[in-house]
Design a protein around this motif. Structure first.
Motif, PDB file in Angstrom:
ATOM      1  N   ARG A 128      42.235 108.267  18.951  1.00 24.88           N
ATOM      2  CA  ARG A 128      43.743 108.858  17.991  1.00 24.88           C
ATOM      3  C   ARG A 128      44.408 108.172  18.436  1.00 24.88           C
ATOM      4  N   GLN A 129      45.752 108.425  17.605  1.00 21.95           N
ATOM      5  CA  GLN A 129      46.783 107.951  17.870  1.00 21.95           C
ATOM      6  C   GLN A 129      47.338 109.053  19.122  1.00 21.95           C
ATOM      7  N   HIS A 130      47.923 108.307  20.353  1.00 23.81           N
ATOM      8  CA  HIS A 130      48.461 109.234  21.046  1.00 23.81           C
ATOM      9  C   HIS A 130      47.373 109.370  22.602  1.00 23.81           C
ATOM     10  N   GLN A 131      46.865 109.262  22.142  1.00 24.49           N
ATOM     11  CA  GLN A 131      45.802 109.429  23.501  1.00 24.49           C
ATOM     12  C   GLN A 131      45.668 108.398  24.757  1.00 24.49           C
ATOM     13  N   THR A 132      46.042 109.022  26.152  1.00 25.13           N
ATOM     14  CA  THR A 132      46.013 108.731  26.914  1.00 25.13           C
ATOM     15  C   THR A 132      45.548 107.752  27.856  1.00 25.13           C
ATOM     16  N   VAL A 133      45.582 106.379  28.176  1.00 25.50           N
ATOM     17  CA  VAL A 133      44.151 104.837  28.404  1.00 25.50           C
ATOM     18  C   VAL A 133      44.904 104.904  30.139  1.00 25.50           C
ATOM     19  N   ARG A 134      44.086 105.396  30.368  1.00 28.06           N
ATOM     20  CA  ARG A 134      43.682 104.719  31.760  1.00 28.06           C
ATOM     21  C   ARG A 134      43.008 103.440  32.392  1.00 28.06           C
ATOM     22  N   THR A 135      44.214 103.344  33.609  1.00 27.20           N
ATOM     23  CA  THR A 135      43.865 101.409  33.453  1.00 27.20           C
ATOM     24  C   THR A 135      43.985 100.964  34.826  1.00 27.20           C
ATOM     25  N   GLU A 136      43.698 100.715  35.971  1.00 26.56           N
ATOM     26  CA  GLU A 136      43.744  99.355  36.591  1.00 26.56           C
ATOM     27  C   GLU A 136      44.925  99.535  37.258  1.00 26.56           C
ATOM     28  N   ASN A 137      45.790  99.231  36.604  1.00 27.24           N
ATOM     29  CA  ASN A 137      47.829  98.834  36.337  1.00 27.24           C
ATOM     30  C   ASN A 137      48.635 100.135  35.625  1.00 27.24           C
ATOM     31  N   GLY A 138      48.101 101.175  35.709  1.00 33.20           N
ATOM     32  CA  GLY A 138      48.644 102.094  35.379  1.00 33.20           C
ATOM     33  C   GLY A 138      48.057 102.889  33.990  1.00 33.20           C
ATOM     34  N   VAL A 139      49.198 103.873  32.958  1.00 34.61           N
ATOM     35  CA  VAL A 139      48.888 104.557  32.524  1.00 34.61           C
ATOM     36  C   VAL A 139      49.642 103.571  31.347  1.00 34.61           C
ATOM     37  N   PHE A 146      39.327 104.059  30.672  1.00 37.41           N
ATOM     38  CA  PHE A 146      39.632 105.003  30.229  1.00 37.41           C
ATOM     39  C   PHE A 146      40.421 105.797  28.897  1.00 37.41           C
ATOM     40  N   VAL A 147      39.484 106.365  28.193  1.00 37.67           N
ATOM     41  CA  VAL A 147      40.544 107.151  27.448  1.00 37.67           C
ATOM     42  C   VAL A 147      40.626 108.598  27.656  1.00 37.67           C
ATOM     43  N   THR A 148      41.622 109.316  28.062  1.00 35.31           N
ATOM     44  CA  THR A 148      41.248 111.124  27.344  1.00 35.31           C
ATOM     45  C   THR A 148      40.885 111.041  26.107  1.00 35.31           C
ATOM     46  N   ILE A 149      39.842 111.889  26.084  1.00 38.59           N
ATOM     47  CA  ILE A 149      39.677 112.311  24.765  1.00 38.59           C
ATOM     48  C   ILE A 149      39.533 114.245  25.290  1.00 38.59           C
ATOM     49  N   ARG A 150      40.267 115.534  24.662  1.00 38.79           N
ATOM     50  CA  ARG A 150      39.299 116.821  24.946  1.00 38.79           C
ATOM     51  C   ARG A 150      39.194 116.995  26.415  1.00 38.79           C
TER      52      ARG A 150
END
Lengths: 130, 362
Positions: free
Chosen positions: B294-305, B335-339
């Protein structure tokens, strides 16, 4: 108008509760709720064995458009959950009061049942929305 | 604010109606998912009369648009050719995205979004002062988008004789029109073939009935959103806005830096960004676990968020997909943070689906 079976109890967060025996209940979401959500594409139900307090957040129902948290309408232990919804969330749309049930609980606080809405009260509660 | 209704509002009948940028619009007519499949496999019609039509006329209209837009209307040589472009502010932020049609040397037509109408008109008026360009907002017209595998085949028999032959051979991203204000573009927002038809508002209900009688199903804005996202097309206000440049929004291809001597609003800001080479990028995501992006979920990558800008369940793929703005770099798995849980998603290059075909590996 949405179907609101007389033999069930309801919450203001649009869950329904069916008393199966003594302290065992089945829980789902109402026809009104599924209609408002639209086509469901993801349903997460609580795991069997966990203990819930009334109003605990315990899962989610998601349509294409939106996600709604699921709250436990009562306190108790989860004794069964409708795991086939993981693959067939649309059952909640097709049959919200039957095949689309979400989970079953063994209640620890039976008195909480008295605070749920009756069918007529729930009908009144959603009247403005229909 | 008064809620606005299109000339087809009374035709929505059983549809679930929602507010969209101040307009009362149909979300779906029963099932958003069925409507989505209807467009991918057959044909559907969207009422998009809430969108803004602006006709620009004047001797210097081409010069004006070459200054106003990040893409170069100097590329439009053939009558009726369309161009997708962003309209930028001085900082390079996107005021709106739009389609511009070249009608003749003194007339161009712009189609911009609905929610951005007032600020667009104000901005265009302000910029047009020195060009002596006339700006006509066309509230008297309606727009129907007919999209899908069999859309063109089903629409052709309904067209008037004087447009029929040219519509049949109309190339993608071109438009034709007659002198009764019927304007047909081979454009759309679904990843399928089709027409967008602009016509006098009072004729819209009659056209609507004729299209439905030709077994073209009415489709709501809900399916329009899942179709455009599968097609990898940005939505203004979600995937880009005034805080981000086209380069940060997956729209570098719409910025014409050449010819070097064309001055356009936002150019210097974009050039600085381009030369530095370090700016966020837009990617597609396919969720590899159960859940919905969903919109506004945070995505963690090797280069930051980073952050998801649009996410949904893809009816065609049967899994969740998204567009996301990530830090500069090469990404494969994120990696996406969902709940409070981190779920694994794969980075892909949009589109996800085009002309009924799945374009990403599942």
């Amino acid at each position: 108008m949405s179907k609101i079976p007389d033999n069930l109890k309801y919450t203001e967060s649009h869950e329904w509760v069916r008393i199966e025996e003594e302290d065992i209940v089945t829980i789902g979401i109402t026809e009104h709720a599924q209609k408002n959500l639209g086509d469901l594409v993801y349903v997460e139900v609580p795991e069997v064995g966990i203990t819930l307090k009334i109003k605990d957040e315990t899962g989610v129902v998601e349509s294409v458009k939106s996600a709604e948290d699921l709250y436990s309408p009562l306190s108790g232990e989860v004794i069964d959950s409708n795991t086939i919804l993981a693959d067939t969330p649309e059952l909640v749309n097709k049959s919200p009061y039957d095949e689309g049930w979400l989970f079953k609980m063994k209640l620890t606080e039976k008195a909480e049942l008295d605070n749920l809405l009756g069918a007529a009260e729930y009908a009144k509660f959603i009247a403005d929305d229909e | 604010m008064m809620e606005k209704k299109t000339p087809l509002y009374h035709k929505y009948s059983e549809a679930k109606i929602v507010d969209f940028g101040g307009w009362r619009m149909p979300l779906h007519y029963g099932s958003q998912i069925n409507e989505h499949h209807q467009v991918r496999h057959d044909a559907g019609v969207f009422d998009v009369s809430h969108m803004t039509i602006i006709d620009l006329t004047g001797q210097k209209v081409r010069d004006f648009l070459r200054y106003l837009l990040a893409n170069d209307v100097g590329r439009l040589k053939n009558k009726g050719k369309a161009l997708y472009s962003c309209m930028l502010n001085e900082q390079g932020g996107v005021i709106d995205d739009l389609i511009v049609y070249f009608q003749n040397d003194t007339q161009f037509r712009l189609i911009t979004n609905a929610a951005t109408r007032d600020k667009n008109i104000a901005w265009i008026k302000k910029q047009a002062k020195t060009f002596d360009v006339q700006i006509h907002e066309r509230d008297d017209l309606a727009i129907l988008a007919i999209q899908g595998r069999y859309a063109i085949e089903k629409v052709l028999p309904l067209l008037p004789k004087n447009l029929h032959a040219s519509a049949k051979t109309l190339a993608p991203f071109h438009a034709i029109w007659n002198n009764e204000e019927l304007f047909i573009g081979r454009t759309g927002y679904t990843g399928e073939d089709g027409f967008e038809i602009i016509l006098p508002a009072q004729q819209a209900p009659e056209w609507w009935d004729a299209l439905l009688a030709a077994e073209i199903a009415p489709i709501g804005l809900g399916a329009r959103d899942t179709l455009r996202l599968e097609a990898g097309l940005n939505l203004y206000g979600a995937d880009m806005d005034e805080n981000y440049s086209p380069l940060e929004s997956g729209l570098s291809w719409t910025v014409a830096f050449k010819p070097e001597n064309r001055d356009f609003i936002g150019r210097s800001a974009l050039q600085v960004q381009r030369e530095s080479g370090i700016h966020p990028i837009m990617v597609g995501l396919v969720l590899r676990e159960r859940g919905i992006l969903r919109q506004h979920q945070t995505v963690r990558t090797e280069n930051g968020v980073g952050e998801i800008t649009s996410g949904t369940f893809s009816p065609t793929l049967g899994v969740s997909i998204a567009l996301a703005r990530l830090p500069a770099g090469k990404h494969e798995r994120v990696f996406v943070t969902i709940r409070n849980r981190e779920l694994s998603a794969e980075v892909v290059k949009p589109p996800f689906v085009r002309q009924g075909k799945i374009c990403v590996e599942l």
